[in-house]
Design an enzyme around this catalytic site. Structure first.
Site, PDB file in Angstrom:
ATOM      1  N   HIS A   1      -0.322   6.316   6.115  1.00 52.21           N
ATOM      2  CA  HIS A   1      -0.218   5.978   4.652  1.00 52.21           C
ATOM      3  C   HIS A   1       0.473   7.294   3.925  1.00 52.21           C
ATOM      4  O   HIS A   1      -0.039   8.560   4.386  1.00 52.21           O
ATOM      5  CB  HIS A   1      -1.297   5.194   3.881  1.00 52.21           C
ATOM      6  CG  HIS A   1      -1.248   3.702   4.001  1.00 52.21           C
ATOM      7  ND1 HIS A   1      -1.837   3.339   5.175  1.00 52.21           N
ATOM      8  CD2 HIS A   1      -0.597   2.887   3.502  1.00 52.21           C
ATOM      9  CE1 HIS A   1      -1.659   2.121   5.109  1.00 52.21           C
ATOM     10  NE2 HIS A   1      -1.039   1.719   4.081  1.00 52.21           N
TER      11      HIS A   1
ATOM     12  N   SER B   1       0.817  -1.219  -0.028  1.00 47.99           N
ATOM     13  CA  SER B   1      -0.044  -0.020   0.055  1.00 47.99           C
ATOM     14  C   SER B   1       0.770   1.211  -0.037  1.00 47.99           C
ATOM     15  O   SER B   1       0.441   2.176  -0.464  1.00 47.99           O
ATOM     16  CB  SER B   1      -0.771   0.060   1.229  1.00 47.99           C
ATOM     17  OG  SER B   1      -0.274  -0.046   2.379  1.00 47.99           O
TER      18      SER B   1
END
Length: 264
Positions: A245, A13
């Site tokens: 993230h 990711s």
């Protein structure tokens, strides 16, 4: 080879870009693959034909041999065809092997959940420093195996390991809601992951793009963040940026690092 050169992006990711709009056309929803992740931005800047097989949740095993939600092992993108003629391969992997972001997410859960059968055991395991050290030792071997396998598939390509953007502030700064103890464990995992990535690159004839180092002052709690702080882990499934993230600025910054290295 006629036409634009090939570029294959492998990884988890941290390369896929979950929640950064828009989603890459035709990509699996669970992959969390953004059309503005660093692979897409690099391909656009360098006029390369992109094969992006990055997938949220991927481990080194999902590159080397294990399928993921029906997707073939990512290494297969380098088989006969456009991928086999790639000029550039990037690899961002390893965090899921050691439970890096899952550990930070577990640290934000209510303590009562850690006493729930099954779930509690997993949360406690993620927060156990000894278990994380064991995972780091395993990663040293599997990360090197990734470099060897990719280099064997595309011996003439430039292969770049790209390490993770910095998530946490330095030890002198708080990272609420994380406790000081959990933040320190997170920093340790991040530092070791960066070291293991660089060593794997050096040992297998690949290059290293040091995104962690470049983003020290752009952590999720900074005034100019390239990553997001804590939040609902599956937010990207609802069209929201994934916590812990990269954000759009972080993806652009990583793309710039790769493009600059390509042009040296």
């Amino acid at each position: 080879m006629s036409g634009p050169g090939g570029y294959v992006a492998l990884g988890s990711s941290m390369a896929a870009g979950p929640g950064i709009p828009p989603r890459a056309p035709g990509s699996p929803r669970l992959a969390g693959r953004s059309a503005r992740n660093y692979p897409h931005l690099v391909a656009e800047a360098l006029s390369l034909r992109l094969i992006d097989v990055t997938y949220s949740g991927a481990t080194t095993a999902n590159i080397l041999g294990e399928s993921q939600f029906g997707a073939p092992p990512q290494l297969e993108a380098l088989d006969d065809g456009p991928g086999a003629r790639a000029q550039l391969v990037t690899i961002t992997i390893g965090g899921n092997d050691i439970g890096y972001v899952p550990m930070l997410s577990a640290a934000t859960t209510p303590a009562a959940l850690r006493r729930v059968p099954l779930l509690g055991a997993r949360l406690r395991e993620l927060l156990d420093p000894a278990a994380r050290e064991a995972a780091l030792r395993t990663l040293e071997v599997s990360m090197r195996a990734v470099g060897q396998a990719v280099r064997a598939q595309v011996p003439d390509a430039r292969v770049m390991f790209v390490d993770y953007l910095t998530l946490l502030p330095p030890a002198t700064e708080p990272a609420p809601p994380l406790s000081a103890r959990h933040a320190e464990l997170g920093r340790h995992l991040a530092d070791r992951l960066a070291t293991i990535t660089a060593e794997a690159a050096a040992d297998t004839g690949c290059e290293i793009v040091r995104a962690a180092e470049a983003s020290r002052d752009h952590h999720a709690w900074s005034a100019d963040p390239w990553t997001l702080g804590t939040g609902f882990a599956l937010a990207f499934l609802f069209g929201k940026p994934a916590p812990l993230h990269p954000n759009a600025a972080g993806m652009a910054a990583v793309a710039d690092l790769i493009v600059a290295q390509w042009r040296r």
